[in-house]
Design a protein around this motif. Structure first.
Motif, PDB file in Angstrom:
ATOM      1  N   GLU A   1       0.890  -1.276   0.177  1.00 26.52           N
ATOM      2  CA  GLU A   1      -0.270  -0.100  -0.096  1.00 26.52           C
ATOM      3  C   GLU A   1       0.850   1.228  -0.170  1.00 26.52           C
ATOM      4  N   LEU A   2       1.944   1.196   0.839  1.00 21.59           N
ATOM      5  CA  LEU A   2       2.938   2.298   0.831  1.00 21.59           C
ATOM      6  C   LEU A   2       3.496   2.723  -0.625  1.00 21.59           C
ATOM      7  N   ASN A   3       3.928   1.440  -1.072  1.00 23.83           N
ATOM      8  CA  ASN A   3       4.709   1.348  -2.371  1.00 23.83           C
ATOM      9  C   ASN A   3       3.656   2.123  -3.305  1.00 23.83           C
ATOM     10  N   ALA A   4       2.568   1.605  -3.603  1.00 21.01           N
ATOM     11  CA  ALA A   4       1.403   2.156  -4.375  1.00 21.01           C
ATOM     12  C   ALA A   4       1.215   3.669  -4.208  1.00 21.01           C
ATOM     13  N   LYS A   5       1.724   4.331  -2.880  1.00 17.54           N
ATOM     14  CA  LYS A   5       1.309   5.958  -2.722  1.00 17.54           C
ATOM     15  C   LYS A   5       2.815   6.451  -3.427  1.00 17.54           C
ATOM     16  N   GLY A   6       3.930   5.584  -3.671  1.00 15.07           N
ATOM     17  CA  GLY A   6       5.058   6.229  -3.878  1.00 15.07           C
ATOM     18  C   GLY A   6       6.038   6.389  -2.632  1.00 15.07           C
ATOM     19  N   VAL A   7       5.949   5.776  -1.681  1.00  9.24           N
ATOM     20  CA  VAL A   7       6.860   5.611  -0.426  1.00  9.24           C
ATOM     21  C   VAL A   7       7.501   4.374  -0.704  1.00  9.24           C
ATOM     22  N   PHE A   8       9.047   4.563  -0.444  1.00  5.38           N
ATOM     23  CA  PHE A   8       9.742   3.257  -0.648  1.00  5.38           C
ATOM     24  C   PHE A   8       9.791   2.572   0.684  1.00  5.38           C
ATOM     25  N   THR A   9       9.936   1.251   0.753  1.00  3.34           N
ATOM     26  CA  THR A   9      10.122   0.507   2.089  1.00  3.34           C
ATOM     27  C   THR A   9      11.448  -0.340   1.963  1.00  3.34           C
ATOM     28  N   THR A  10      11.956  -0.595   3.259  1.00  2.62           N
ATOM     29  CA  THR A  10      13.091  -1.292   3.363  1.00  2.62           C
ATOM     30  C   THR A  10      13.027  -2.123   4.681  1.00  2.62           C
ATOM     31  N   SER A  11      13.087  -3.487   4.615  1.00  5.58           N
ATOM     32  CA  SER A  11      13.461  -4.293   5.874  1.00  5.58           C
ATOM     33  C   SER A  11      14.884  -4.989   5.762  1.00  5.58           C
ATOM     34  N   ILE A  12      15.483  -4.427   6.971  1.00  4.36           N
ATOM     35  CA  ILE A  12      17.053  -4.809   7.195  1.00  4.36           C
ATOM     36  C   ILE A  12      16.778  -5.984   8.235  1.00  4.36           C
ATOM     37  N   TYR A  13      16.984  -7.052   7.845  1.00  6.50           N
ATOM     38  CA  TYR A  13      17.210  -8.380   8.874  1.00  6.50           C
ATOM     39  C   TYR A  13      18.623  -8.371   9.249  1.00  6.50           C
ATOM     40  N   LEU A  14      18.807  -8.263  10.497  1.00 11.95           N
ATOM     41  CA  LEU A  14      20.079  -8.223  11.189  1.00 11.95           C
ATOM     42  C   LEU A  14      20.286  -9.329  12.065  1.00 11.95           C
ATOM     43  N   PRO A  15      21.634  -9.845  11.984  1.00 10.22           N
ATOM     44  CA  PRO A  15      22.184 -11.037  12.999  1.00 10.22           C
ATOM     45  C   PRO A  15      22.434 -10.109  14.384  1.00 10.22           C
ATOM     46  N   LEU A  16      22.877 -10.843  15.153  1.00  9.11           N
ATOM     47  CA  LEU A  16      23.723 -10.064  16.257  1.00  9.11           C
ATOM     48  C   LEU A  16      24.419  -9.052  16.039  1.00  9.11           C
ATOM     49  N   VAL A  17      23.974  -7.717  16.668  1.00  7.95           N
ATOM     50  CA  VAL A  17      25.010  -6.687  16.458  1.00  7.95           C
ATOM     51  C   VAL A  17      25.497  -6.370  17.838  1.00  7.95           C
ATOM     52  N   ARG A  18      26.904  -5.792  17.753  1.00 14.47           N
ATOM     53  CA  ARG A  18      27.565  -5.551  19.130  1.00 14.47           C
ATOM     54  C   ARG A  18      26.981  -4.343  19.698  1.00 14.47           C
ATOM     55  N   THR A  19      26.101  -4.027  20.214  1.00 15.93           N
ATOM     56  CA  THR A  19      25.369  -2.606  20.948  1.00 15.93           C
ATOM     57  C   THR A  19      25.317  -2.861  22.023  1.00 15.93           C
ATOM     58  N   PRO A  20      24.777  -1.684  22.977  1.00 16.84           N
ATOM     59  CA  PRO A  20      24.668  -2.029  24.312  1.00 16.84           C
ATOM     60  C   PRO A  20      23.527  -2.792  24.620  1.00 16.84           C
ATOM     61  N   MET A  21      22.503  -3.130  23.791  1.00 18.82           N
ATOM     62  CA  MET A  21      21.283  -3.890  23.939  1.00 18.82           C
ATOM     63  C   MET A  21      21.737  -5.349  24.264  1.00 18.82           C
ATOM     64  N   ILE A  22      22.830  -6.040  23.864  1.00 16.31           N
ATOM     65  CA  ILE A  22      23.090  -7.258  23.911  1.00 16.31           C
ATOM     66  C   ILE A  22      23.953  -7.260  25.283  1.00 16.31           C
ATOM     67  N   GLU A  23      24.409  -6.395  25.940  1.00 15.01           N
ATOM     68  CA  GLU A  23      25.441  -6.464  26.984  1.00 15.01           C
ATOM     69  C   GLU A  23      24.941  -7.387  28.144  1.00 15.01           C
ATOM     70  N   PRO A  24      23.767  -7.141  28.682  1.00 12.68           N
ATOM     71  CA  PRO A  24      23.087  -7.791  29.694  1.00 12.68           C
ATOM     72  C   PRO A  24      23.094  -9.619  29.602  1.00 12.68           C
ATOM     73  N   THR A  25      23.250 -10.032  28.291  1.00  9.65           N
ATOM     74  CA  THR A  25      23.197 -11.326  27.981  1.00  9.65           C
ATOM     75  C   THR A  25      24.874 -11.740  27.897  1.00  9.65           C
ATOM     76  N   ALA A  26      25.139 -12.391  28.924  1.00 14.75           N
ATOM     77  CA  ALA A  26      26.563 -12.777  28.785  1.00 14.75           C
ATOM     78  C   ALA A  26      27.014 -13.735  27.777  1.00 14.75           C
ATOM     79  N   ALA A  27      26.111 -14.639  27.247  1.00 13.94           N
ATOM     80  CA  ALA A  27      26.540 -15.637  26.347  1.00 13.94           C
ATOM     81  C   ALA A  27      26.800 -15.003  25.019  1.00 13.94           C
ATOM     82  N   TYR A  28      26.122 -13.574  24.958  1.00 14.55           N
ATOM     83  CA  TYR A  28      26.556 -13.049  23.422  1.00 14.55           C
ATOM     84  C   TYR A  28      27.894 -12.199  23.688  1.00 14.55           C
ATOM     85  N   ARG A  29      28.465 -12.139  24.727  1.00 15.88           N
ATOM     86  CA  ARG A  29      29.652 -11.387  24.412  1.00 15.88           C
ATOM     87  C   ARG A  29      30.870 -12.010  23.711  1.00 15.88           C
TER      88      ARG A  29
END
Length: 283
Positions: free
Chosen positions: A196-224
């Motif tokens: 529906e958005l594309n039909a209006k001329g709005v572009f859409t992109t979905s970026i599917y990421l693996p684990l990223v080394r950000t502060p969000m993963i720091e509480p999970t020790a196994a991810y370090r």
């Protein structure tokens, strides 16, 4: 910046970013980045600092946003910061009112804000608020934001970039029910809305990421010590999508994980349940 190991260089091949094309595409445009005060959002803002754009940086941490504004405005970009908790209805209303009054409209939205939580079902029995909080930031907030600004993006033939996770395309894993359900909810909403958005001329992109080394993963020790993509690398991927208008980014190896999710689903579910039983018996 995190230095990749040999294995990480294999599974996270570098993304070529044509800065000249990026500059030509974005010059004079207004770009909204949520979750801008750290990790992916922060690195994306710094990546765009050398371009004559108007960056609107949204996050909860006032001090970090103020520091970023000072640093970025020594370069070419203009910066507006808007400290807001996207789960707070009053603060969200104020943000939406601000966006509606932008004199030059809005061209690009990078939906990056998110909240992760790892907790088993047994540990969640009296923590329903974990699910409401996670759903609020990962699903309801971006939906509310986009519903308000889609008319702005339509007028400018704009671009929406959703920062998602590979987990929504694979079998769900134990202990991550709140996070994975909320991310999957918005991913499905965005994919359903995209035509529906594309039909209006709005572009859409979905970026599917693996684990990223950000502060969000720091509480999970196994991810370090696990292989993880750097935020700077992700910023390049987002920048690349801004001038190529690619529909989807996925790691090259994800197709094998998706195939395994189909072929070995029963084995995965059986073996995972068995491991959890054994772990429970040892406790």
């Amino acid at each position: 910046m995190h230095t990749y190991s040999l294995f990480e260089r294999l599974i996270f091949p570098q993304t070529y970013l044509n800065r000249r094309k990026l500059g030509r595409e974005l010059e004079g445009k207004t770009i909204l980045i949520t979750g801008a005060s750290s990790g992916i959002g922060e690195q994306l803002a710094y990546l765009l600092a050398d371009i004559k754009v108007h960056l609107i940086l949204v996050a909860r941490r006032v001090d970090r946003l103020a520091t970023m504004k000072i640093l970025i405005e020594t370069k070419a970009a203009q910066v507006s910061v808007f400290p807001v908790d996207l789960r707070n209805e009053k603060e969200m209303t104020e943000l939406l009112a601000f966006l509606q009054q932008l004199p030059d409209g809005l061209d690009v939205v990078v939906s990056n804000a998110g909240h992760s939580i790892k907790r088993s079902i047994d540990q969640s029995l009296d923590r329903y608020h974990d699910f409401t909080r996670t759903m609020a930031i990962n699903y309801l907030a971006p939906v509310q934001l986009l519903l308000s600004i889609i008319p702005l993006l339509t007028r400018k033939q704009g671009h929406i970039i959703n920062i998602s996770t590979v987990n929504v395309l694979l079998l769900p894993t134990p202990n991550w029910s709140a996070y994975q359900a909320s991310k999957a909810a918005f991913d499905f909403w965005f994919r359903a809305a995209a035509p529906e958005l594309n039909a209006k001329g709005v572009f859409t992109t979905s970026i599917y990421l693996p684990l990223v080394r950000t502060p969000m993963i720091e509480p999970t020790a196994a991810y370090r010590k696990m292989p993880a993509m750097s935020p700077e690398h992700v910023a390049k991927i987002i920048g690349h999508s801004m001038y190529t208008k690619m529909k989807i980014y996925k790691p090259w190896w994800l197709i094998f994980g998706q195939l395994a999710s189909i072929l070995f689903r029963r084995y995965w579910e059986y073996s995972t349940a068995r491991k959890l039983r054994q772990k429970g018996q040892r406790l």
